[in-house]
Design an enzyme around this catalytic site. Structure first.
Site, PDB file in Angstrom:
ATOM      1  NE  ARG A 167     -49.371-102.770 -45.747  1.00 48.24           N
ATOM      2  CZ  ARG A 167     -49.139-104.044 -46.077  1.00 48.24           C
ATOM      3  NH1 ARG A 167     -49.791-105.022 -45.481  1.00 48.24           N
ATOM      4  NH2 ARG A 167     -48.267-104.343 -47.015  1.00 48.24           N
ATOM      5  CG  HIS A 218     -47.386-102.982 -51.612  1.00 43.81           C
ATOM      6  ND1 HIS A 218     -46.222-102.577 -50.984  1.00 43.81           N
ATOM      7  CD2 HIS A 218     -47.781-104.106 -50.952  1.00 43.81           C
ATOM      8  CE1 HIS A 218     -45.949-103.411 -49.999  1.00 43.81           C
ATOM      9  NE2 HIS A 218     -46.874-104.346 -49.951  1.00 43.81           N
ATOM     10  CE  LYS A 278     -55.544 -91.847 -25.310  1.00 39.53           C
ATOM     11  NZ  LYS A 278     -54.370 -91.198 -24.710  1.00 39.53           N
ATOM     12  NE  ARG A 306     -46.473-111.548 -47.092  1.00 36.48           N
ATOM     13  CZ  ARG A 306     -47.127-112.513 -46.429  1.00 36.48           C
ATOM     14  NH1 ARG A 306     -46.611-113.687 -46.331  1.00 36.48           N
ATOM     15  NH2 ARG A 306     -48.307-112.292 -45.869  1.00 36.48           N
ATOM     16  CB  THR A 307     -44.875-104.837 -46.110  1.00 41.54           C
ATOM     17  OG1 THR A 307     -45.503-105.573 -47.148  1.00 41.54           O
ATOM     18  CG2 THR A 307     -44.324-103.549 -46.649  1.00 41.54           C
TER      19      THR A 307
HETATM   20  N1   CP Z   1     -46.952-108.534 -49.740  1.00 40.97           N
HETATM   21  C1   CP Z   1     -47.478-107.940 -48.666  1.00 40.97           C
HETATM   22  O1   CP Z   1     -47.799-106.739 -48.672  1.00 40.97           O
HETATM   23  O2   CP Z   1     -47.619-108.769 -47.569  1.00 40.97           O
HETATM   24  P1   CP Z   1     -48.042-108.253 -46.127  1.00 40.97           P
HETATM   25  O3   CP Z   1     -49.473-107.774 -46.212  1.00 40.97           O
HETATM   26  O4   CP Z   1     -47.888-109.438 -45.208  1.00 40.97           O
HETATM   27  O5   CP Z   1     -47.129-107.123 -45.737  1.00 40.97           O
END
Ligand code: CP
Length: 292
Positions: free
Chosen positions: A99, A127, A77, A49-50
């Site tokens: 992320r 998040h 590396k 999603r993100t």
């Molecule tokens: N909600 C969320 O962070 O989903 P993903 O891990 O698929 O990005």
């Protein structure tokens, strides 16, 4: 230069502006406000999603997006994360969306002040865009007066960056939170804590279900998630005809977090959260890249 490490980086006025813009973008897509801007996405953990939501959001605003796959990058590396980031920044992006499994990675990169850093999920710490889209979805359903609204967060709360960010953000809006989890999933907290959903189901307006974050467990916590589901899965039997709405940041473990029938029930806002994620992230990109 403004970063988004967690929603605490945003003033209430900026959060309101994000919600107003997201609402407006949902009614009608804007012109390409970020034409000729370039974003780099750098996801050291999996995402459906993100990552795609940020990419769709950037493209809807006319920006270009380059994705670096860390598993195929020179971090393999031995290049340090800071060097990888500095090298990407030397290419002149207008922002990096990251992320990472470590809680402090986004703030560490933001402190380098090379480009706006947007946290797309860090460890179990934060998040922020998920919290913003969750709150936006709640506001769409319940209206903007959120003081006193009752939200129960259920599941693997201690390992969830979504729970951490939701708790911090929802508290700023006067939402009353309760946490429902078995002991191994419960954080140290001053919030009201419950062991079973039955204890809260008559007392809440929203149930936010969370997945067991198996990838963050050092050793298996439960041998059998069907037993866990008997206590923590959101089912028709649990909800009955109550008007509570059900949310989940995804990915959903069907029939462990939420049953198939509740996912198809009008009280489930799970896919609405995903749709709203694009508009909220468009608004976040506009704020950070254009308005700040
Ligand atoms: N909600 C969320 O962070 O989903 P993903 O891990 O698929 O990005």
């Amino acid at each position: 230069m403004q970063h988004l490490v967690d929603s605490d980086d945003l003033s209430m006025e900026q959060i309101e502006r994000i919600f107003e813009d997201a609402s407006s973008f949902k009614k009608r897509l804007p012109p390409p406000l970020l034409k000729e801007r370039l974003l780099i996405t750098l996801f050291f953990e999996n995402s459906t999603r993100t990552r795609s939501s940020f990419e769709v959001a950037a493209k809807r605003l006319g920006a270009e997006v380059v994705h670096l796959d860390p598993s195929k990058s020179s971090t393999k590396k031995g290049e340090t994360l800071e060097d990888t980031f500095s090298n990407l920044c030397a290419m002149g992006p207008d922002g990096v969306i990251i992320r990472h499994s470590h809680n402090d990675t986004p703030s560490l990169l933001a402190d380098m002040q090379l480009t706006p850093v947007i946290n797309a999920g860090a460890g179990n710490y934060a998040h922020p865009t998920q919290a913003l889209l969750d709150l936006f979805t709640i506001r769409e359903f319940f209206g903007t007066r959120l003081e006193g609204l009752r939200v129960a967060i259920v599941g693997d709360i201690v390992n969830s960056r979504v729970a951490a960010s939701d708790i911090r953000l929802f508290d700023r809006f006067g939402i009353k939170l309760s946490l429902v989890a078995p002991k191994p999933f419960m954080p140290v907290t001053d919030l009201p804590r419950y062991d079973t959903l039955e204890e809260v189901v008559d007392e809440v307006d929203v149930i936010m279900s969370l997945r067991a974050q198996l990838e963050r467990h050092k050793r298996p916590i439960f041998d059998n998630y069907e037993e866990y589901a008997k206590r923590y899965c959101i089912t028709q039997d649990l909800l009955g005809d109550r008007s509570v709405v059900v949310m989940h940041p995804g990915p959903v473990m069907r029939n462990i977090d939420i049953s198939d029938d509740i996912l198809d029930d009008p009280r489930s806002l799970v896919l609405e959260q995903v749709s709203n994620g694009v508009f909220v992230r468009m608004a976040v990109l506009k704020l950070l890249l254009l308005d700040s």
